[in-house]
Every structure is written in C-alpha cells, then in structure tokens.
Design an enzyme around this catalytic site. Sequence first.
Site, PDB file in Angstrom:
ATOM      1  N   SER A  52       0.824  -1.215   0.000  1.00 25.16           N
ATOM      2  CA  SER A  52       0.000   0.000   0.000  1.00 25.16           C
ATOM      3  C   SER A  52       0.858   1.265   0.000  1.00 25.16           C
ATOM      4  O   SER A  52       2.007   1.266   0.429  1.00 25.16           O
ATOM      5  CB  SER A  52      -0.904   0.002   1.235  1.00 25.16           C
TER       6      SER A  52
HETATM    7  N1  SAM Z   1      -0.170  -5.213   4.223  1.00 21.95           N
HETATM    8  C1  SAM Z   1       0.517  -5.595   3.029  1.00 21.95           C
HETATM    9  C2  SAM Z   1       1.934  -5.102   2.998  1.00 21.95           C
HETATM   10  O1  SAM Z   1       2.383  -4.449   3.956  1.00 21.95           O
HETATM   11  O2  SAM Z   1       2.620  -5.387   2.009  1.00 21.95           O
HETATM   12  C3  SAM Z   1      -0.229  -5.213   1.785  1.00 21.95           C
HETATM   13  C4  SAM Z   1      -1.440  -6.013   1.623  1.00 21.95           C
HETATM   14  S1  SAM Z   1      -2.116  -6.145   0.009  1.00 21.95           S
HETATM   15  C5  SAM Z   1      -2.771  -4.539  -0.251  1.00 21.95           C
HETATM   16  C6  SAM Z   1      -3.536  -7.157   0.437  1.00 21.95           C
HETATM   17  C7  SAM Z   1      -3.185  -8.567   0.812  1.00 21.95           C
HETATM   18  O3  SAM Z   1      -4.340  -9.178   1.357  1.00 21.95           O
HETATM   19  C8  SAM Z   1      -2.763  -9.423  -0.359  1.00 21.95           C
HETATM   20  O4  SAM Z   1      -1.500  -9.987  -0.127  1.00 21.95           O
HETATM   21  C9  SAM Z   1      -3.852 -10.502  -0.435  1.00 21.95           C
HETATM   22  O5  SAM Z   1      -3.385 -11.752  -0.883  1.00 21.95           O
HETATM   23  C10 SAM Z   1      -4.310 -10.543   0.997  1.00 21.95           C
HETATM   24  N2  SAM Z   1      -5.637 -11.123   1.240  1.00 21.95           N
HETATM   25  C11 SAM Z   1      -6.775 -10.981   0.522  1.00 21.95           C
HETATM   26  N3  SAM Z   1      -7.777 -11.695   1.096  1.00 21.95           N
HETATM   27  C12 SAM Z   1      -7.250 -12.281   2.211  1.00 21.95           C
HETATM   28  C13 SAM Z   1      -7.772 -13.136   3.228  1.00 21.95           C
HETATM   29  N4  SAM Z   1      -9.048 -13.546   3.258  1.00 21.95           N
HETATM   30  N5  SAM Z   1      -6.946 -13.549   4.210  1.00 21.95           N
HETATM   31  C14 SAM Z   1      -5.648 -13.166   4.227  1.00 21.95           C
HETATM   32  N6  SAM Z   1      -5.089 -12.361   3.292  1.00 21.95           N
HETATM   33  C15 SAM Z   1      -5.886 -11.916   2.299  1.00 21.95           C
END
Ligand code: SAM
Length: 206
Positions: A52
Amino acid sequence: MVERQLRRREIRNERVLEAISRVPREAFLPASLHSQAYEDRAVPIGQGQTLSQPYMVAAMTEALDPEPHHRVLEVGTGSGYQAAVLSLLVRAVRSVERIPDLAREAERRLEALGITNVRVGVGDGTLGWPEEAPFHGIIVTAAAPSVPPSLLEQLSPSGGRLVIPVGSRAGQDLLRITRRDGETDTQVLVGCRFVPLLGEEGWPTA
Ligand code: SAM
C-alpha cells in the site's frame, strides 16, 4: 517520505512516524522496484497484489492507536511491510495471508531484519486467528464488502479497534470500529482503494 508525504498529510502520531522511518521499505520489494520504494503510491509485489501507499500505511497504523503492550492482528500480510512497522509499536503481531508464497517471502524478510515478535500464518484472514484472540487491534489491508463478524468477535471487548476498508470493489471507506461495553462505535476516516479481501466473510473466491 515521512516529511513530504506523511507529516504534510496530517499524520501526527510521533511513535508511528518514527516506526515508519526505521523500516527500510525497499527490503519488502523485489530489487527491480527498489527505486519506487519511497514514491507516494502503491507498488506491485507479485501475485496481483500491492504494497500500500505510504500514506495509507501511516493512516491505518495511526488509526489503530498502537500502544507498547498491545497484541495486534493484521489480515493481508502481503510483503510484510505493515507487519514490520507494527512490530516496532506493539508487543506482538499476528499476520494472516491467504497466498502461501507471499506469506513465506514476508516471513523471510522479517527474519532477515531481525524482527522476532511477528508470526505469519497462512489462511483465510476473514475468520481472524481465533486461537490467538482477543486482540487490542485488528488491521485489514484488503477491501471488504462488509465487516467480517469473526473479526469483531476477536476484538478486545474493552476498547479493541478494527481498522478496515469497506465498500465496493471499485472504492471503499476506511472505517475504525471500536468495541466497548458490548457496543461498537464506527468512524469513517478516509476514502481508499484496496485489492479485494477474498474469503468466507469477504468477497467470494470464485
Ligand atoms: N499489508 C501488506 C503489505 O504491507 O505489504 C499489503 C497487503 S495487500 C494490499 C492485500 C493482501 O491481502 C494481499 O497480499 C492478499 O493476498 C491478501 N488477502 C486478501 N484476502 C485475504 C484473506 N481472506 N486472508 C488473508 N489475506 C488476504
């Protein structure tokens, strides 16, 4: 980044700004993208996911109001960057990622930086991490269609905070929900756009 992008946009919590200034953002990106590490936007991390925008990481972390004794859950480990920032602010971080390769890579990066108070799990984070609950704070870094009831249940009943983007796939509001004395109080913080939260209490996976 802290001066130009975060202080100017009203991020005021000095502990949060200090933690962000101590985490090398490039360590969470592939070498080919190191030059973009401090730009004011989200950066791709593979598997169609993103790290993000710095302002959003700061705003979400500030909204959580982290204190040194807190235990926090992150849903959506991604690169591991947000978990690294949180690790400097609270006692323990649990972080769940649904894509195993991203979780493994994030774990490796956190270990390489000597961070020992973060545990990464693989699974559907819409269901939280019940064995480790309750949490003083839960931060969801993917966009939910509605607030997952499991996450609300896993918040500390005495002031636990859930920070989560909720809305359509095209755009969301960042919400801060505080649980206290059997009630919840919801504040709308800012408009945002995240990748979808996929899972049982999120968007359908197929
Ligand atoms: N916080 C992260 C970082 O510091 O790099 C960025 C996160 S990215 C915007 C969103 C993440 O949420 C992705 O890696 C995606 O695979 C994960 N995601 C989506 N649905 C999810 C779920 N139900 N449980 C866990 N992770 C999930």
